[in-house]
Design an enzyme around this catalytic site. Structure first.
Site, PDB file in Angstrom:
ATOM      1  N   THR A 377       0.788  -1.211   0.102  1.00  0.00           N
ATOM      2  CA  THR A 377       0.107   0.036   0.006  1.00  0.00           C
ATOM      3  C   THR A 377       0.870   1.137   0.148  1.00  0.00           C
ATOM      4  O   THR A 377       2.355   1.190   0.218  1.00  0.00           O
ATOM      5  CB  THR A 377      -0.739  -0.011   1.310  1.00  0.00           C
ATOM      6  OG1 THR A 377      -1.622  -1.148   1.116  1.00  0.00           O
ATOM      7  CG2 THR A 377      -1.662   1.175   1.476  1.00  0.00           C
ATOM      8  N   GLY A 470      -0.795  -3.362   5.639  1.00  0.00           N
ATOM      9  CA  GLY A 470      -1.583  -4.460   5.953  1.00  0.00           C
ATOM     10  C   GLY A 470      -2.315  -4.048   7.264  1.00  0.00           C
ATOM     11  O   GLY A 470      -2.522  -3.017   7.660  1.00  0.00           O
TER      12      GLY A 470
HETATM   13  O1  DON Z   1      -6.914  -1.910   3.149  1.00  0.00           O
HETATM   14  C1  DON Z   1      -6.219  -2.791   3.710  1.00  0.00           C
HETATM   15  O2  DON Z   1      -5.835  -2.586   4.973  1.00  0.00           O
HETATM   16  C2  DON Z   1      -5.128  -3.408   2.905  1.00  0.00           C
HETATM   17  N1  DON Z   1      -5.341  -3.673   1.745  1.00  0.00           N
HETATM   18  C3  DON Z   1      -3.717  -2.755   2.974  1.00  0.00           C
HETATM   19  C4  DON Z   1      -2.738  -3.730   2.245  1.00  0.00           C
HETATM   20  C5  DON Z   1      -1.390  -3.210   2.712  1.00  0.00           C
HETATM   21  O3  DON Z   1      -1.189  -2.201   3.397  1.00  0.00           O
HETATM   22  C6  DON Z   1      -0.289  -3.940   2.299  1.00  0.00           C
HETATM   23  N2  DON Z   1       0.988  -3.266   2.269  1.00  0.00           N
HETATM   24  N3  DON Z   1       2.167  -3.336   2.889  1.00  0.00           N
END
Ligand code: DON
Length: 566
Positions: A377, A470
């Site tokens: 993300t 995440g």
């Molecule tokens: O919306 C969420 O919480 C996840 N899809 C975020 C994914 C994420 O942060 C991956 N990165 N490191």
């Protein structure tokens, strides 16, 4: 690739990147190249230097922080395809110079033919990889509608001007950095599975290579000329639907035409005299952050001592109750009545910690009883001297999302469907579990952990902050905030300091490499904690203001992002 393998590969890639950045064991205090301080006119902090430069250039041309963040987000879709996107979704929170506090939800939605058990076999078992790999893993993308809406409603510049940077970067190419070369090479095999992905990413890359993305340039030009119809209708929409049919996906022309971002009221909390403005449902991020801050509000953390076993004990027990409630009570508010009032009340937070005692770990935790009232993300923080503070987190979910590039349109699709609870109690790629509140339904938004935050102190700007990671997004943002407020660390140290994480289940503390001393680990084990070392732990992008309004931006040492200012 199984979820376990996918997760391992993600961490492995992050580890390679971290090692390539040449950190020393105690190096968390040393970085300086990702630091911008003392500037009065505007700051943009993002995961990529080119993208941050785009935002600052927009402000130099008279744009505000909203124009800047939208330009940066579109640029990230070109230069940071790991997570920057037009095929994903996200959230934005802002405090505007006229005093308005606003948030926009541009989270993906489940396609209209999605259904609760779509990732289960006839025996009710989860079909491996179906919610993460390939076409069926994608939700209906929200980024384009969201970014254009944000620009139109709160920006000042023309769409074509703000988007011209991204169009040019895609059309003429840019020189890729070590991080992107390494990430692309790691996923080369998977890109080979999809015709559109293979065309663009299916070769070996080296740092300094020129990456030209003509199809993406064309798509961005269509959006720039036609607005949302350049994506959700016509050529681009048709290409998405053809791509779906090629790989058994279910996003239809109607799904695309019907997608709308949503203006939502930000949610608010108070922590030790500071005002917290953040994102509500369908992200769990803001609720969990305020809930955690409500718990910690009554403790003298400095007295406990940064990194001490009593401090980690408190954090872990607070995180456990919050993530237990996340699994039970949080989901899309348009489909599920989220008990927001309780979840962010100081009283409920105190009640949930009533049986906490230092020196003990509570094994018996379950979600609380609430009287229901009615692998990537990326985050961008931007601020301008007029007092516009904008915090935006966006994602494809995993690194490079579903790994599927829409052939002919040149962009990657998300695999956000995995953020739904595909089956009660079944962990997603971040090990997070869920239930009814986050079950799949047509048109529903999957629960997120994204936590874009703006903070004020006595009515003045204080902090713009957020992170990927995440389930660790929430705890990365939390610890950065308390490091500043409770431990008095400057922004760079607060962000770089090692972090820990507990998400209730699995029932162990995840500790960043070198975050805990041997003595503290022994004390925590005596209390009864299991501790696992992890390498990946968010990448916080922050801007802090001193009492004279001087801004300092900082990009987490864990990434290769950049704070740029003028
Ligand atoms: O919306 C969420 O919480 C996840 N899809 C975020 C994914 C994420 O942060 C991956 N990165 N490191």
């Amino acid at each position: 690739m199984t979820k376990g393998k996918r997760y391992f590969k993600y961490f492995f890639t992050v580890l390679i990147v971290i090692l390539s950045l040449n950190f020393t064991d105690s190096g968390y205090k040393k970085q300086s190249s990702n630091f911008a301080s003392g500037f009065m006119s505007g700051v943009v902090v993002s995961a990529n230097e080119i993208a941050s430069e785009v935002g600052v250039d927009i402000m130099k041309r008279g744009g505000n922080a909203v124009d800047a963040i939208v330009g940066t987000a579109f640029a990230l879709a070109v230069v940071y395809p790991q997570a920057g996107n037009i095929g994903g979704g996200g959230f934005m929170v802002a405090k505007l110079s006229d005093g308005r506090e606003v948030s926009v939800d541009f989270r993906e939605t489940a396609p209209s033919t999605a259904y609760r058990d779509m990732y289960l076999d006839s025996n009710g078992n989860v079909i491996p990889d179906l919610s993460t790999d390939g076409h069926l893993a994608s939700g209906v993308p929200g980024s384009v509608d969201g970014l254009l809406h944000i620009l139109e409603k709160y920006g000042t510049m023309k769409r074509a001007d703000v988007m011209s940077y991204a169009v040019n970067l895609a059309e003429n190419g840019f020189s890729i950095n070590a991080e992107l070369a390494s990430a692309l090479n790691s996923y080369g095999g998977e890109f080979g599975n999809y015709a559109g992905s293979k065309e663009i990413f299916g070769r070996k890359f080296s740092e300094g290579d020129l990456l030209v993305q003509k199809d993406l340039a064309n798509t961005l030009r269509l959006i720039s000329e036609k607005g949302r119809d350049g994506f959700y209708a016509g050529e681009t929409a048709d290409r998405i639907v053809v791509e779906m049919k090629r790989g058994g996906g279910i996003i239809s022309n109607e799904d695309l035409a019907n997608y709308r971002c949503v203006d939502r009221n930000p949610i608010k909390g108070k922590y030790k005299g500071y005002d917290v403005i953040t994102m509500g449902s369908p992200s769990s991020g803001g609720m969990c952050l305020i809930y955690l801050l409500n718990i910690l509000d009554s403790y003298d953390l400095k007295f406990l001592g940064f990194g001490s076993s009593r401090y980690i004990n408190l954090l872990a027990e607070a995180m456990k109750v919050v993530y237990a409630d996340r699994s039970e009570y949080m989901g899309d508010p348009d489909f599920y009545k989220v008990p927001l009032k309780d979840l962010i009340s100081k009283e409920y937070a105190a009640e949930r910690m009533r049986n906490f005692e230092f020196g003990k770990t509570r094994r018996e935790i379950t979600p609380g009883k609430i009287n229901r009232e009615s692998s990537q993300t990326t985050h961008i923080s931007a601020a301008d001297s007029k007092g516009n503070l904008v915090s935006l987190t966006t994602t494809l979910n995993d690194i490079f999302g579903s790994r599927v590039v829409v052939q002919g349109a040149g962009f990657l699709l998300n695999n956000e469907m995995d953020d739904f609870s595909v089956k009660p109690g079944e962990p997603n790629i971040f090990g997070l579990i869920g239930n009814e509140a986050n079950a799949i339904a047509p048109g529903k938004r999957m629960l997120s952990s994204m936590t874009p935050v703006v903070m004020m102190k006595d009515g003045k700007p204080f902090l713009v902050i957020g992170s990927p990671g995440g389930g660790k997004i929430i705890t990365s943002v939390l610890q950065s905030i308390i490091n500043i407020i409770d431990f008095g660390m400057p922004l760079n140290e607060a962000i770089d300091a090692p972090r820990i994480h507990h998400q209730w289940l699995p029932d162990y503390i995840q500790a960043e490499r070198n975050s805990l001393s041997e003595g503290v680990i022994d004390e925590l084990k005596t209390i009864g904690y299991e501790i696992k070392t992890v390498n990946s732990f968010g990448r916080v992008e922050g801007i802090i203001f001193d009492t004279d309004g001087v801004m300092t931006g900082y990009s987490d040492r864990r990434g290769s992002g950049k704070a740029v200012s003028f």
